[in-house]
Motif scaffolding. Structure first.
Motif, PDB file in Angstrom:
ATOM      1  N   TYR A   1     -33.975  -0.651 -13.365  1.00 17.52           N
ATOM      2  CA  TYR A   1     -32.775   0.051 -12.929  1.00 17.52           C
ATOM      3  C   TYR A   1     -32.092   0.671 -14.147  1.00 17.52           C
ATOM      4  CZ  TYR A   1     -33.312  -1.956  -8.297  1.00 17.52           C
ATOM      5  OH  TYR A   1     -33.790  -2.291  -7.058  1.00 17.52           O
ATOM      6  N   VAL A   2     -31.760   1.945 -14.049  1.00 17.21           N
ATOM      7  CA  VAL A   2     -31.234   2.703 -15.189  1.00 17.21           C
ATOM      8  C   VAL A   2     -29.778   2.317 -15.433  1.00 17.21           C
ATOM      9  CG1 VAL A   2     -30.748   5.027 -16.055  1.00 17.21           C
ATOM     10  CG2 VAL A   2     -32.824   4.586 -14.717  1.00 17.21           C
ATOM     11  N   PRO A   3     -29.410   1.941 -16.664  1.00 20.92           N
ATOM     12  CA  PRO A   3     -28.079   1.397 -16.925  1.00 20.92           C
ATOM     13  C   PRO A   3     -26.985   2.427 -17.187  1.00 20.92           C
ATOM     14  CG  PRO A   3     -29.412   1.238 -18.895  1.00 20.92           C
ATOM     15  CD  PRO A   3     -30.306   1.793 -17.829  1.00 20.92           C
ATOM     16  N   ILE A   4     -27.328   3.711 -17.342  1.00 27.73           N
ATOM     17  CA  ILE A   4     -26.298   4.716 -17.590  1.00 27.73           C
ATOM     18  C   ILE A   4     -26.405   5.824 -16.552  1.00 27.73           C
ATOM     19  CG2 ILE A   4     -26.343   4.231 -20.070  1.00 27.73           C
ATOM     20  CD1 ILE A   4     -27.763   6.907 -20.439  1.00 27.73           C
TER      21      ILE A   4
ATOM     22  N   TRP B   1     -29.129  14.725  -8.167  1.00 30.40           N
ATOM     23  CA  TRP B   1     -29.798  13.450  -7.904  1.00 30.40           C
ATOM     24  C   TRP B   1     -29.525  12.471  -9.040  1.00 30.40           C
ATOM     25  CZ3 TRP B   1     -32.478  12.739  -3.362  1.00 30.40           C
ATOM     26  CH2 TRP B   1     -32.765  13.904  -2.622  1.00 30.40           C
ATOM     27  N   ARG B   2     -29.010  11.296  -8.696  1.00 28.14           N
ATOM     28  CA  ARG B   2     -28.737  10.242  -9.683  1.00 28.14           C
ATOM     29  C   ARG B   2     -30.010   9.421  -9.902  1.00 28.14           C
ATOM     30  NH1 ARG B   2     -24.020   7.134 -10.848  1.00 28.14           N
ATOM     31  NH2 ARG B   2     -22.897   9.012 -10.157  1.00 28.14           N
ATOM     32  N   LEU B   3     -30.438   9.329 -11.150  1.00 28.61           N
ATOM     33  CA  LEU B   3     -31.598   8.501 -11.455  1.00 28.61           C
ATOM     34  C   LEU B   3     -31.209   7.031 -11.321  1.00 28.61           C
ATOM     35  CD1 LEU B   3     -34.558   8.425 -12.475  1.00 28.61           C
ATOM     36  CD2 LEU B   3     -33.603   8.122 -14.762  1.00 28.61           C
ATOM     37  N   ILE B   4     -31.958   6.308 -10.499  1.00 28.15           N
ATOM     38  CA  ILE B   4     -31.654   4.904 -10.210  1.00 28.15           C
ATOM     39  C   ILE B   4     -32.644   3.964 -10.873  1.00 28.15           C
ATOM     40  CG2 ILE B   4     -31.440   3.186  -8.375  1.00 28.15           C
ATOM     41  CD1 ILE B   4     -29.180   5.213  -8.378  1.00 28.15           C
TER      42      ILE B   4
ATOM     43  N   LEU C   1     -31.283   8.868  -6.180  1.00 29.27           N
ATOM     44  CA  LEU C   1     -30.393   8.815  -5.017  1.00 29.27           C
ATOM     45  C   LEU C   1     -29.524  10.060  -5.032  1.00 29.27           C
ATOM     46  CD1 LEU C   1     -29.121   7.096  -2.645  1.00 29.27           C
ATOM     47  CD2 LEU C   1     -27.479   6.266  -4.350  1.00 29.27           C
ATOM     48  N   ARG C   2     -29.291  10.656  -3.865  1.00 24.64           N
ATOM     49  CA  ARG C   2     -28.395  11.813  -3.838  1.00 24.64           C
ATOM     50  C   ARG C   2     -27.070  11.436  -4.491  1.00 24.64           C
ATOM     51  NH1 ARG C   2     -30.129  16.252  -1.253  1.00 24.64           N
ATOM     52  NH2 ARG C   2     -31.873  15.995   0.212  1.00 24.64           N
ATOM     53  N   ASN C   3     -26.611  12.285  -5.372  1.00 27.65           N
ATOM     54  CA  ASN C   3     -25.477  11.917  -6.218  1.00 27.65           C
ATOM     55  C   ASN C   3     -24.223  11.643  -5.403  1.00 27.65           C
ATOM     56  OD1 ASN C   3     -24.636  11.454  -8.956  1.00 27.65           O
ATOM     57  ND2 ASN C   3     -23.386  13.291  -8.802  1.00 27.65           N
TER      58      ASN C   3
END
Length: 274
Positions: free
Chosen positions: A165-168, A145-148, A268-270
């Motif tokens: 919104y996460v910048p990296i 899971w991508r942290l958004i 979000l699902r990676n």
């Protein structure tokens, strides 16, 4: 987040690094301590997972970021407006929940929705949560899971600044069958990953975990117990409270949870983020 937030974080980390270097008798290099503290600081931004999550029933104000404020007046978010219109039209709560899920999915895919709409959609799902039946979250959680998005906590907002919104690239992996969790931060060829074990409490929609190992670029880094405790890893020093995430939504696209300190996070699902 603003560049000044990164400047403040850098100064804070340097102070911690110098203090720890003076205390350390283990010979841990200063650069390793810096990487570790940097990872811990950034991890605290996304829902402060190193401490216990707060209950979903806690009432939090709908915060509007400075970029979306109008002369001190709060703009009504799409999610809140949809809920009001749905109530007036006699629509069921499930319709409101579906609208909130769609708002989160669109926000995660495009990063174009105002941050306050993301926050309000998560709050809508919190309020509508039904604990009487099985959530169905557990089998859906397995994967990367991508942290958004994250609101962070009051503490991190005071010390570092707001985060929306996460910048990296930050990726969480849950393997519900093996009871495994990985929390990774990736910058080019550099990776820093915390790994450990998890427990799922269905009646609370709660995922508790313990980070037991730290890897830098795939290589395990042994740490003295006091530094493990400093980084929020499992150590001989008991937690003040158990690290955990309380989930309000998990589907084929997104996951949302409230973590420690009152912060909320959206993933979000990676495979959809590629």
């Amino acid at each position: 987040c603003a560049p000044s937030a990164f400047t403040d974080m850098r100064k804070s980390l340097l102070r911690h690094m110098r203090h720890i270097e003076r205390r350390s008798k283990s010979g841990v290099p200063l650069v390793v301590i810096g990487i570790l503290l940097g990872a811990a600081a950034f991890a605290e931004w996304f829902a402060d997972p190193w401490q216990a999550a707060t209950p979903f029933t806690s009432a939090l104000p709908c915060r509007v970021s400075d970029d979306h404020a109008f002369s001190g007046q709060h703009r009504e978010s799409n999610c809140r407006r949809q809920a009001r219109v749905a109530a007036a039209a006699g629509e069921s709560p499930s319709d409101t929940q579906t609208a909130a899920l769609d708002t989160l999915a669109a926000s995660a895919l495009t990063r174009e929705s105002p941050p306050e709409e993301v926050f309000e959609a998560i709050r809508t799902l919190e309020k509508a949560g039904d604990r009487s039946d099985s959530s169905g979250f557990e089998p859906l959680l397995t994967g990367d899971w991508r942290l958004i998005y994250t609101t962070g906590t009051k503490k991190t907002e005071d010390e570092i600044g707001k985060v929306n919104y996460v910048p990296i690239t930050a990726v969480q992996r849950f393997d519900m069958e093996k009871r495994f969790i990985r929390n990774g931060i990736y910058i080019g060829p550099i990776s820093l990953e915390f790994e450990g074990k998890l427990r799922w409490l269905e009646e609370k929609r709660r995922l508790e975990f313990d980070f037991e190992e730290l890897k830098i670029c795939g290589y395990s880094l042994p740490l003295p117990d006091w530094l493990r405790a400093k980084a929020g890893m499992k150590s001989e020093t008991p937690y003040k409270k158990q690290p955990a995430f309380n989930f309000v939504a998990v589907d084929s696209r997104i996951a949302a949870a409230r973590g420690a300190g009152g912060g909320v996070a959206l993933w979000l699902r990676n495979e959809l983020a590629q």
